[in-house]
Design an enzyme around this catalytic site. Structure first.
Site, PDB file in Angstrom:
ATOM      1  N   ARG A  96       0.835  -1.210   0.000  1.00  9.29           N
ATOM      2  CA  ARG A  96       0.000   0.000   0.000  1.00  9.29           C
ATOM      3  C   ARG A  96       0.865   1.254   0.000  1.00  9.29           C
ATOM      4  O   ARG A  96       0.538   2.243  -0.663  1.00  9.29           O
ATOM      5  CB  ARG A  96      -0.967  -0.022   1.190  1.00  9.29           C
ATOM      6  CG  ARG A  96      -2.159   0.917   1.047  1.00  9.29           C
ATOM      7  CD  ARG A  96      -1.890   2.288   1.628  1.00  9.29           C
ATOM      8  NE  ARG A  96      -1.374   2.180   2.978  1.00  9.29           N
ATOM      9  CZ  ARG A  96      -0.380   2.941   3.445  1.00  9.29           C
ATOM     10  NH1 ARG A  96       0.165   3.880   2.714  1.00  9.29           N
ATOM     11  NH2 ARG A  96       0.073   2.763   4.680  1.00  9.29           N
ATOM     12  N   GLY A 136      10.330  13.336  -1.798  1.00  9.73           N
ATOM     13  CA  GLY A 136      11.371  13.674  -0.838  1.00  9.73           C
ATOM     14  C   GLY A 136      11.061  14.945  -0.072  1.00  9.73           C
ATOM     15  O   GLY A 136      11.217  16.059  -0.589  1.00  9.73           O
ATOM     16  N   THR A 138      11.097  14.691   3.984  1.00 11.42           N
ATOM     17  CA  THR A 138      11.808  14.533   5.264  1.00 11.42           C
ATOM     18  C   THR A 138      13.326  14.624   5.069  1.00 11.42           C
ATOM     19  O   THR A 138      13.860  14.147   4.072  1.00 11.42           O
ATOM     20  CB  THR A 138      11.463  13.153   5.867  1.00 11.42           C
ATOM     21  OG1 THR A 138      10.044  13.070   6.001  1.00 11.42           O
ATOM     22  CG2 THR A 138      12.114  12.954   7.224  1.00 11.42           C
ATOM     23  N   PRO A 140      17.292  14.438   7.394  1.00 14.09           N
ATOM     24  CA  PRO A 140      17.834  13.830   8.616  1.00 14.09           C
ATOM     25  C   PRO A 140      17.485  14.651   9.868  1.00 14.09           C
ATOM     26  O   PRO A 140      17.194  14.080  10.916  1.00 14.09           O
ATOM     27  CB  PRO A 140      19.350  13.815   8.367  1.00 14.09           C
ATOM     28  CG  PRO A 140      19.486  13.795   6.879  1.00 14.09           C
ATOM     29  CD  PRO A 140      18.309  14.557   6.336  1.00 14.09           C
ATOM     30  N   TRP A 168      14.641   8.762   4.657  1.00 13.12           N
ATOM     31  CA  TRP A 168      13.450   7.925   4.876  1.00 13.12           C
ATOM     32  C   TRP A 168      12.486   7.999   3.701  1.00 13.12           C
ATOM     33  O   TRP A 168      11.271   8.109   3.908  1.00 13.12           O
ATOM     34  CB  TRP A 168      12.718   8.335   6.164  1.00 13.12           C
ATOM     35  CG  TRP A 168      13.522   8.166   7.390  1.00 13.12           C
ATOM     36  CD1 TRP A 168      14.049   9.158   8.160  1.00 13.12           C
ATOM     37  CD2 TRP A 168      13.925   6.935   7.993  1.00 13.12           C
ATOM     38  NE1 TRP A 168      14.748   8.625   9.196  1.00 13.12           N
ATOM     39  CE2 TRP A 168      14.690   7.248   9.123  1.00 13.12           C
ATOM     40  CE3 TRP A 168      13.699   5.588   7.676  1.00 13.12           C
ATOM     41  CZ2 TRP A 168      15.245   6.274   9.947  1.00 13.12           C
ATOM     42  CZ3 TRP A 168      14.253   4.622   8.495  1.00 13.12           C
ATOM     43  CH2 TRP A 168      15.006   4.970   9.617  1.00 13.12           C
ATOM     44  N   LEU A 245       0.420  15.235   1.286  1.00 12.36           N
ATOM     45  CA  LEU A 245       0.316  14.375   2.472  1.00 12.36           C
ATOM     46  C   LEU A 245      -1.140  14.128   2.843  1.00 12.36           C
ATOM     47  O   LEU A 245      -1.510  13.028   3.269  1.00 12.36           O
ATOM     48  CB  LEU A 245       1.077  15.000   3.649  1.00 12.36           C
ATOM     49  CG  LEU A 245       2.603  15.023   3.485  1.00 12.36           C
ATOM     50  CD1 LEU A 245       3.261  15.801   4.622  1.00 12.36           C
ATOM     51  CD2 LEU A 245       3.176  13.612   3.420  1.00 12.36           C
ATOM     52  N   ARG A 274      -7.199 -23.741  17.785  1.00 17.08           N
ATOM     53  CA  ARG A 274      -6.147 -24.068  18.760  1.00 17.08           C
ATOM     54  C   ARG A 274      -6.785 -24.485  20.096  1.00 17.08           C
ATOM     55  O   ARG A 274      -7.580 -23.734  20.686  1.00 17.08           O
ATOM     56  CB  ARG A 274      -5.269 -22.833  18.955  1.00 17.08           C
ATOM     57  CG  ARG A 274      -4.322 -22.889  20.126  1.00 17.08           C
ATOM     58  CD  ARG A 274      -3.111 -23.719  19.822  1.00 17.08           C
ATOM     59  NE  ARG A 274      -2.141 -23.665  20.892  1.00 17.08           N
ATOM     60  CZ  ARG A 274      -1.106 -24.498  20.987  1.00 17.08           C
ATOM     61  NH1 ARG A 274      -0.924 -25.430  20.055  1.00 17.08           N
ATOM     62  NH2 ARG A 274      -0.265 -24.388  21.978  1.00 17.08           N
ATOM     63  N   GLU A 369       3.788  10.051   7.476  1.00 16.64           N
ATOM     64  CA  GLU A 369       2.596  10.844   7.103  1.00 16.64           C
ATOM     65  C   GLU A 369       2.023  11.577   8.311  1.00 16.64           C
ATOM     66  O   GLU A 369       0.805  11.696   8.460  1.00 16.64           O
ATOM     67  CB  GLU A 369       1.508   9.939   6.513  1.00 16.64           C
ATOM     68  CG  GLU A 369       1.974   9.102   5.364  1.00 16.64           C
ATOM     69  CD  GLU A 369       1.974   9.861   4.066  1.00 16.64           C
ATOM     70  OE1 GLU A 369       1.450  10.986   4.030  1.00 16.64           O
ATOM     71  OE2 GLU A 369       2.533   9.343   3.102  1.00 16.64           O
ATOM     72  N   GLY A 370       2.907  12.041   9.177  1.00 19.83           N
ATOM     73  CA  GLY A 370       2.474  12.704  10.401  1.00 19.83           C
ATOM     74  C   GLY A 370       2.366  11.684  11.510  1.00 19.83           C
ATOM     75  O   GLY A 370       1.576  10.734  11.413  1.00 19.83           O
TER      76      GLY A 370
HETATM   77  C1  FAD Z   1       9.343   3.460   6.656  1.00 23.92           C
HETATM   78  C2  FAD Z   1       9.245   4.940   6.503  1.00 23.92           C
HETATM   79  C3  FAD Z   1       8.948   5.488   5.263  1.00 23.92           C
HETATM   80  C4  FAD Z   1       8.906   6.884   5.093  1.00 23.92           C
HETATM   81  N1  FAD Z   1       8.651   7.416   3.831  1.00 23.92           N
HETATM   82  C5  FAD Z   1       8.775   8.758   3.636  1.00 23.92           C
HETATM   83  C6  FAD Z   1       8.665   9.315   2.312  1.00 23.92           C
HETATM   84  O1  FAD Z   1       8.395   8.617   1.335  1.00 23.92           O
HETATM   85  N2  FAD Z   1       8.895  10.657   2.159  1.00 23.92           N
HETATM   86  C7  FAD Z   1       9.174  11.485   3.202  1.00 23.92           C
HETATM   87  O2  FAD Z   1       9.382  12.668   2.970  1.00 23.92           O
HETATM   88  N3  FAD Z   1       9.257  10.978   4.480  1.00 23.92           N
HETATM   89  C8  FAD Z   1       9.074   9.650   4.716  1.00 23.92           C
HETATM   90  N4  FAD Z   1       9.179   9.118   5.988  1.00 23.92           N
HETATM   91  C9  FAD Z   1       9.540   9.999   7.095  1.00 23.92           C
HETATM   92  C10 FAD Z   1       8.408  10.272   8.065  1.00 23.92           C
HETATM   93  O3  FAD Z   1       7.455  11.099   7.490  1.00 23.92           O
HETATM   94  C11 FAD Z   1       9.049  10.853   9.350  1.00 23.92           C
HETATM   95  O4  FAD Z   1       9.741   9.798   9.973  1.00 23.92           O
HETATM   96  C12 FAD Z   1       8.015  11.469  10.274  1.00 23.92           C
HETATM   97  O5  FAD Z   1       7.524  12.666   9.753  1.00 23.92           O
HETATM   98  C13 FAD Z   1       8.603  11.731  11.674  1.00 23.92           C
HETATM   99  O6  FAD Z   1       9.801  12.397  11.597  1.00 23.92           O
HETATM  100  P1  FAD Z   1      11.079  11.856  12.419  1.00 23.92           P
HETATM  101  O7  FAD Z   1      11.216  10.406  12.161  1.00 23.92           O
HETATM  102  O8  FAD Z   1      12.209  12.752  12.075  1.00 23.92           O
HETATM  103  O9  FAD Z   1      10.694  12.025  13.933  1.00 23.92           O
HETATM  104  P2  FAD Z   1      10.795  13.355  14.824  1.00 23.92           P
HETATM  105  O10 FAD Z   1      10.152  14.485  14.109  1.00 23.92           O
HETATM  106  O11 FAD Z   1      12.188  13.512  15.295  1.00 23.92           O
HETATM  107  O12 FAD Z   1       9.868  12.939  16.052  1.00 23.92           O
HETATM  108  C14 FAD Z   1      10.282  12.014  17.057  1.00 23.92           C
HETATM  109  C15 FAD Z   1       9.175  11.907  18.094  1.00 23.92           C
HETATM  110  O13 FAD Z   1       8.925  13.193  18.682  1.00 23.92           O
HETATM  111  C16 FAD Z   1       7.572  13.548  18.507  1.00 23.92           C
HETATM  112  N5  FAD Z   1       7.428  14.978  18.285  1.00 23.92           N
HETATM  113  C17 FAD Z   1       8.020  15.762  17.347  1.00 23.92           C
HETATM  114  N6  FAD Z   1       7.616  17.042  17.461  1.00 23.92           N
HETATM  115  C18 FAD Z   1       6.729  17.066  18.491  1.00 23.92           C
HETATM  116  C19 FAD Z   1       5.940  18.074  19.092  1.00 23.92           C
HETATM  117  N7  FAD Z   1       5.939  19.344  18.648  1.00 23.92           N
HETATM  118  N8  FAD Z   1       5.151  17.726  20.147  1.00 23.92           N
HETATM  119  C20 FAD Z   1       5.102  16.458  20.608  1.00 23.92           C
HETATM  120  N9  FAD Z   1       5.824  15.444  20.064  1.00 23.92           N
HETATM  121  C21 FAD Z   1       6.618  15.744  19.018  1.00 23.92           C
HETATM  122  C22 FAD Z   1       7.110  12.776  17.281  1.00 23.92           C
HETATM  123  O14 FAD Z   1       5.703  12.643  17.248  1.00 23.92           O
HETATM  124  C23 FAD Z   1       7.837  11.457  17.477  1.00 23.92           C
HETATM  125  O15 FAD Z   1       7.142  10.674  18.396  1.00 23.92           O
HETATM  126  C24 FAD Z   1       9.150   7.726   6.193  1.00 23.92           C
HETATM  127  C25 FAD Z   1       9.400   7.161   7.460  1.00 23.92           C
HETATM  128  C26 FAD Z   1       9.438   5.791   7.614  1.00 23.92           C
HETATM  129  C27 FAD Z   1       9.725   5.206   8.969  1.00 23.92           C
END
Ligand code: FAD
Length: 390
Positions: A96, A136, A138, A140, A168, A245, A274, A369-370
């Site tokens: 999906r 693209g 997100t 680092p 990601w 998104l 089972r 996706e948030g």
């Molecule tokens: C398998 C996979 C596929 C993906 N595919 C894509 C893609 O195709 N394109 C793309 O652009 N991105 C993609 N992503 C990235 C994804 O959208 C991000 O991982 C996501 O937005 C969260 O960002 P982060 O991982 O940097 O976490 P962070 O933003 O660092 O957050 C870490 C934690 O802190 C919390 N947090 C952050 N800010 C706040 C706040 N203000 N208040 C309370 N809590 C908070 C978050 O909810 C989370 O629990 C993918 C991720 C994964 C795992």
């Protein structure tokens, strides 16, 4: 599947509210998943691969960019797109995710914000699965707060020169075309970056324990030079990527219920056969309580998805309402998957059954996706009028 299980899966008879065309699209997608995906997907997950040839097979079924009009796209309604997402995710969230990224994150911005030439150049081949796209946004250092992005695009004569790193990115390593969002003097803009452009490279992210049947990559832009017509002309600012998104999140509202349905069906079936303490697990009250909780959340989730789908088709659905659907349905799908896992006991932790695969996948779906926290804040702002993001 026996009659009782089939009845349980549609306990509130949600299917009765679907049109003939919607049901036909759902059935065709389900057949494809049953025949082509279910027998193989555990192996793909184990090996960490997404078979690239699936792109053309999904294209042949009309499932890529299916909710878009023209340029080779099927142009079906939002409910049909949702039902297809549900059936694909009943197979695997990676499948999906592939379709969501292709249709809602790569094709949608070209359809909505692209020039006529860009639409003609890319959309028909993307709908056919000949060209794979990725999105693209997100980076680092910028996930939940993508507006802070560092990736930049500067003018050099009529060209654009892009620098930065995206992280990601689903489909990144297999994509022929990346839709990259970058900061410019004129706000954030979207760029179409074909594979092979000098200065553009990808590196796959290894050792994921979730969404293993899906390619996730880093995109590297190192003085990546693009012609003037590589920019999407019709949008500026974060509105561009955020609108994409919203489209993809809508698909997740449905898709997550597909993963949940597979887990529920597996647990129900397992509990019936089972035997422990001389009785099937289904005969224990604690097991029934678990199954009933799963049933309730699955049925409510389906009703919510259908309600939002009808609103989307009527043109009244807001991004905040999509957040409500994403937050609720992914959270509940994960709970259903975890509960199903307990009913399967030790068998719940092997790839012989689909449950642990879905549970692990849904951990990613909860985050991308948030995240659930970000959707909570979106809803918190909607009902209190106060933004609590920073
Ligand atoms: C398998 C996979 C596929 C993906 N595919 C894509 C893609 O195709 N394109 C793309 O652009 N991105 C993609 N992503 C990235 C994804 O959208 C991000 O991982 C996501 O937005 C969260 O960002 P982060 O991982 O940097 O976490 P962070 O933003 O660092 O957050 C870490 C934690 O802190 C919390 N947090 C952050 N800010 C706040 C706040 N203000 N208040 C309370 N809590 C908070 C978050 O909810 C989370 O629990 C993918 C991720 C994964 C795992």
């Amino acid at each position: 599947m026996d009659e009782r299980t089939a009845k349980a899966l549609d306990f509130l008879e949600v299917a009765g509210h679907l049109s003939e065309e919607e049901r036909a699209i759902q059935d065709a997608t389900r057949r494809f998943v049953d025949e082509r995906v279910q027998p193989e997907v555990a192996g793909w997950f184990e090996r960490g691969v997404f078979p690239r040839e699936l792109a053309k097979e999904l294209g042949a079924l009309g499932l890529l960019g299916m909710h878009l009009d023209g340029y080779g796209c099927a142009g079906v309604n939002a409910v049909s797109y949702g039902l297809a997402s549900l059936e694909l995710e009943a197979g695997d969230s990676g499948l999906r995710s592939f379709a969501s990224v292709q249709g809602s994150l790569a094709m949608f911005p070209i359809r909505r914000y692209g020039s006529e030439e860009q639409k003609q150049q890319w959309l028909p081949r993307m709908a056919a699965g000949e060209v794979v796209g990725c999105f693209g946004l997100t980076e680092p250092d910028f996930g939940s707060d993508p507006a802070g992005m560092r990736t930049s695009a500067r003018r050099d004569g009529s060209d654009w020169v892009l620098n930065g790193t995206k992280m990601w990115i689903t489909n990144g390593g297999i994509a022929d075309l990346a839709v990259v969002w970058a900061r410019t003097d004129d706000g954030v803009r979207g760029f179409l970056v074909p594979r092979g452009t000098p200065g553009f490279s990808t590196r796959d992210i290894e050792r994921k324990l979730s969404l293993r049947a899906s390619v996730t990559s880093e995109l590297i832009l190192d003085d990546c030079r693009l012609p003037a017509d590589a920019v999407l002309p019709e949008v500026r600012g974060m509105r561009g990527p955020l609108s994409c998104l919203t489209e993809a999140r809508y698909g997740i509202v449905w898709g997550s219920m597909g993963a949940a349905r597979t887990c529920f069906a597996t647990a129900l079936d397992y509990a019936g056969s089972r035997v422990q303490f001389g009785k099937p697990l289904a005969a224990f009250q604690l097991t029934q309580a678990k199954l009933v909780d799963m049933l309730l959340e699955l049925q409510k989730g389906l009703l919510l998805a259908l309600h939002l789908g009808r609103m989307k088709d009527a043109g009244t659905l807001t991004p905040e309402q999509v957040s409500a659907g994403k937050l609720n349905n992914v959270r509940e799908a994960l709970e259903i998957a975890r509960t199903a896992r307990t009913i399967l006991g030790a068998n719940g932790v092997t790839l012989e059954y689909p449950v642990i695969r879905h549970a692990n996948n849904l951990e990613s779906v909860l985050t991308y996706e948030g995240t659930s926290e970000i959707h909570t804040l979106i809803l918190g702002e909607a009902i209190t009028g106060v933004a609590a993001f920073s």
